[in-house]
Scaffold this motif. Sequence first.
Motif, PDB file in Angstrom:
ATOM      1  N   THR A 247      17.076  -3.747  44.839  1.00 46.96           N
ATOM      2  CA  THR A 247      18.442  -4.032  44.958  1.00 46.96           C
ATOM      3  C   THR A 247      18.901  -3.159  46.321  1.00 46.96           C
ATOM      4  N   GLN A 248      17.991  -2.330  46.731  1.00 47.58           N
ATOM      5  CA  GLN A 248      18.356  -1.788  47.996  1.00 47.58           C
ATOM      6  C   GLN A 248      17.148  -1.911  49.143  1.00 47.58           C
ATOM      7  N   GLY A 249      16.415  -2.633  48.958  1.00 46.07           N
ATOM      8  CA  GLY A 249      15.087  -2.725  50.150  1.00 46.07           C
ATOM      9  C   GLY A 249      14.156  -3.479  49.368  1.00 46.07           C
ATOM     10  N   SER A 250      12.868  -3.373  50.020  1.00 51.35           N
ATOM     11  CA  SER A 250      11.647  -4.122  49.628  1.00 51.35           C
ATOM     12  C   SER A 250      10.717  -3.462  50.000  1.00 51.35           C
ATOM     13  N   ILE A 251       9.320  -3.630  49.436  1.00 52.15           N
ATOM     14  CA  ILE A 251       8.282  -2.932  49.975  1.00 52.15           C
ATOM     15  C   ILE A 251       7.026  -4.352  49.954  1.00 52.15           C
ATOM     16  N   SER A 252       6.421  -4.261  50.955  1.00 48.77           N
ATOM     17  CA  SER A 252       5.483  -5.432  51.387  1.00 48.77           C
ATOM     18  C   SER A 252       3.948  -4.734  51.050  1.00 48.77           C
ATOM     19  N   LEU A 253       3.277  -5.191  50.448  1.00 50.95           N
ATOM     20  CA  LEU A 253       1.857  -4.614  50.063  1.00 50.95           C
ATOM     21  C   LEU A 253       0.962  -5.563  51.125  1.00 50.95           C
ATOM     22  N   ASN A 254       0.710  -5.221  52.124  1.00 47.93           N
ATOM     23  CA  ASN A 254      -0.232  -5.790  52.922  1.00 47.93           C
ATOM     24  C   ASN A 254      -1.673  -6.044  52.594  1.00 47.93           C
ATOM     25  N   PHE A 258      -5.721  -5.772  46.698  1.00 50.59           N
ATOM     26  CA  PHE A 258      -6.239  -4.836  45.719  1.00 50.59           C
ATOM     27  C   PHE A 258      -6.874  -3.521  46.503  1.00 50.59           C
ATOM     28  N   SER A 259      -6.452  -3.311  47.834  1.00 48.74           N
ATOM     29  CA  SER A 259      -6.789  -2.173  48.573  1.00 48.74           C
ATOM     30  C   SER A 259      -5.942  -2.119  49.849  1.00 48.74           C
ATOM     31  N   PRO A 260      -4.488  -2.170  49.763  1.00 47.99           N
ATOM     32  CA  PRO A 260      -3.774  -2.423  51.132  1.00 47.99           C
ATOM     33  C   PRO A 260      -4.210  -1.179  52.082  1.00 47.99           C
ATOM     34  N   ARG A 261      -4.224  -1.626  53.407  1.00 47.11           N
ATOM     35  CA  ARG A 261      -4.356  -0.561  54.390  1.00 47.11           C
ATOM     36  C   ARG A 261      -2.884  -0.073  54.814  1.00 47.11           C
ATOM     37  N   SER A 262      -2.031  -0.811  54.479  1.00 46.02           N
ATOM     38  CA  SER A 262      -0.613  -0.558  54.723  1.00 46.02           C
ATOM     39  C   SER A 262       0.481  -1.106  53.780  1.00 46.02           C
ATOM     40  N   ILE A 263       1.651  -0.419  53.954  1.00 47.65           N
ATOM     41  CA  ILE A 263       2.680  -1.180  53.354  1.00 47.65           C
ATOM     42  C   ILE A 263       3.790  -1.063  54.239  1.00 47.65           C
ATOM     43  N   ARG A 264       4.927  -2.076  54.222  1.00 44.94           N
ATOM     44  CA  ARG A 264       6.020  -2.103  54.753  1.00 44.94           C
ATOM     45  C   ARG A 264       7.298  -1.895  54.110  1.00 44.94           C
ATOM     46  N   VAL A 265       8.121  -1.025  54.370  1.00 43.93           N
ATOM     47  CA  VAL A 265       9.091  -0.505  53.434  1.00 43.93           C
ATOM     48  C   VAL A 265      10.169  -0.941  54.309  1.00 43.93           C
ATOM     49  N   THR A 266      11.111  -1.870  53.712  1.00 45.40           N
ATOM     50  CA  THR A 266      12.352  -2.253  54.388  1.00 45.40           C
ATOM     51  C   THR A 266      13.742  -1.722  53.512  1.00 45.40           C
ATOM     52  N   THR A 267      14.695  -1.120  54.103  1.00 45.67           N
ATOM     53  CA  THR A 267      15.680  -0.505  53.607  1.00 45.67           C
ATOM     54  C   THR A 267      17.178  -0.963  54.293  1.00 45.67           C
ATOM     55  N   GLY A 268      18.123  -0.824  53.645  1.00 46.33           N
ATOM     56  CA  GLY A 268      19.426  -1.132  54.355  1.00 46.33           C
ATOM     57  C   GLY A 268      20.270  -2.232  53.671  1.00 46.33           C
ATOM     58  N   ARG A 269      21.495  -2.305  53.617  1.00 38.83           N
ATOM     59  CA  ARG A 269      22.322  -3.327  53.134  1.00 38.83           C
ATOM     60  C   ARG A 269      23.079  -3.595  53.918  1.00 38.83           C
ATOM     61  N   PRO A 270      23.467  -5.204  53.714  1.00 36.55           N
ATOM     62  CA  PRO A 270      24.166  -5.884  54.843  1.00 36.55           C
ATOM     63  C   PRO A 270      25.575  -5.212  54.735  1.00 36.55           C
ATOM     64  N   PRO A 271      26.276  -4.972  55.707  1.00 36.37           N
ATOM     65  CA  PRO A 271      26.096  -5.715  57.123  1.00 36.37           C
ATOM     66  C   PRO A 271      25.349  -4.495  58.013  1.00 36.37           C
ATOM     67  N   ALA A 272      24.549  -3.461  57.491  1.00 36.73           N
ATOM     68  CA  ALA A 272      23.922  -2.796  58.162  1.00 36.73           C
ATOM     69  C   ALA A 272      22.635  -3.309  58.322  1.00 36.73           C
ATOM     70  N   PRO A 273      22.220  -3.218  59.721  1.00 35.51           N
ATOM     71  CA  PRO A 273      20.808  -3.878  60.133  1.00 35.51           C
ATOM     72  C   PRO A 273      19.685  -3.258  58.964  1.00 35.51           C
ATOM     73  N   PRO A 274      18.627  -4.052  58.693  1.00 35.78           N
ATOM     74  CA  PRO A 274      17.647  -3.407  57.837  1.00 35.78           C
ATOM     75  C   PRO A 274      16.578  -2.556  58.594  1.00 35.78           C
ATOM     76  N   VAL A 275      16.052  -1.415  58.020  1.00 34.96           N
ATOM     77  CA  VAL A 275      15.308  -0.731  58.716  1.00 34.96           C
ATOM     78  C   VAL A 275      14.049  -0.732  57.948  1.00 34.96           C
ATOM     79  N   SER A 276      13.061  -1.008  58.825  1.00 30.70           N
ATOM     80  CA  SER A 276      11.602  -1.347  58.541  1.00 30.70           C
ATOM     81  C   SER A 276      10.891  -0.001  59.041  1.00 30.70           C
ATOM     82  N   GLU A 277       9.836   0.344  57.996  1.00 34.77           N
ATOM     83  CA  GLU A 277       8.837   1.393  58.287  1.00 34.77           C
ATOM     84  C   GLU A 277       7.443   1.002  57.832  1.00 34.77           C
ATOM     85  N   THR A 278       6.342   0.778  58.651  1.00 30.55           N
ATOM     86  CA  THR A 278       4.976   0.469  58.125  1.00 30.55           C
ATOM     87  C   THR A 278       4.228   1.952  57.767  1.00 30.55           C
ATOM     88  N   ILE A 279       3.641   2.276  56.697  1.00 32.90           N
ATOM     89  CA  ILE A 279       3.069   3.292  56.277  1.00 32.90           C
ATOM     90  C   ILE A 279       1.605   2.902  56.268  1.00 32.90           C
TER      91      ILE A 279
END
Length: 338
Positions: A247-254, A258-279
């Motif tokens: 409800t407030q963001g998403s997580i991509s499992l790259n 079965f063994s992701p080397r990274s995930i991408r976490v995106t947060t933020g609610r419109p109208p604020a622009p989304p903020v993404s971080e790759t871990i």
Amino acid sequence: MSDATNDRVRWAVVGTGGIARRTVGDLRASGGAEVVAVASRSQASADAFAAEFDLAGAYGSFEELCAADGVDAVYIGTPHSTHFAYAKAALEAGKHVLCEKPLTMTADESRELGAIAARHGRFLMEAMWMAFGPAVRRTRELIAEGVIGEPRFLQAGLGYPVPADGPPRFWDASLGGGALYDMGIYTVTLAQLLFGTPTDITVRGEMRDDGVDLHETYQLDFASGASAQLVTSITFLVPPSGWIGGTQGSISLNEPLFSPRSIRVTTGRPPAPPVSETIEFPAEELGYVPMFREVNAAILAGELEHPTRPISATVEALETMERIKALLAEHRDRQSSD
Ligand SMILES: NC(=O)c1ccc[n+]([C@@H]2O[C@H](COP(=O)([O-])OP(=O)(O)OC[C@H]3O[C@@H](n4cnc5c(N)ncnc54)[C@H](OP(=O)(O)O)[C@@H]3O)[C@@H](O)[C@H]2O)c1
């Protein structure tokens, strides 16, 4: 009956195929483990594997391995349909068991193995390494911390076109062939880790008359209102990745799922622009080390299960997979009678 020494578990690998070859190095690197032997259906294969990987013991039958002293635990890396019999015999011989996925072909068989392990006081777990990897661990923590709000949706897939002359275990019904139990199991397990047990399941796909499922899409709906749309195949490529919408963001499992080397976490609610971080998550060897490390520690501590993948969870996932396959068979039979 064998007992682990205080500081290490003495492992034997069962099978000399793809996964056995892939994991010996990770098992060795996991700390608290010594790989002491291999068992094969043929003495020649066992000898060759032992020579290649520098193992002291080479058994030309599983029965010889079960009778061997100096082996505390077995790691079963053979085709799905053989898992139940091998795991049962090993537990009854007093060995701890870590068995490749799926633990068994039915939920009832896994229940039975759980009871046997408890009766013999031996550790038992399905080698669901995805659940132990740092990316999936961190994803579950972020969700528990509320970083993406309430998780509502999972989309995930895993599949590849297995050549007709590829490993028989994919195509042979007697070896447990098909997409779901080999690759789809990761998507079902991920949905289970996030949302629990589904209340409703919808399936479309293709299954041969002998029960080998070629590909399927399956929607799992959960009592919470969350849902998962999943896909697996042995006839076409499905990129091994997934994402979770909250409800407030998403997580991509790259890739790979079965063994992701990274995930991408995106947060933020419109109208604020989304903020993404790759871990990023540095790989430990080939990625099996975290699971092996925790299994070694659990066995040395005298545990009979691991809380990250208890037998009850394996049973529940197998129940879901049995339902998916039954629905796919119904779909096939309806189509052929039209
Ligand atoms: N976690 C992962 O990343 C991962 C990856 C691939 C596979 N797996 C799992 O590992 C298991 C084995 O897959 P694999 O790719 O290693 O298979 P594979 O290359 O076909 O090897 C399986 C080995 O099992 C032994 N075996 C025992 N009974 C057998 C039987 N009745 N028919 C054929 N072989 C038999 C054979 O070794 P001997 O000839 O020496 O007896 C064979 O080399 C599967 O359950 C699969 O789901 C996991």
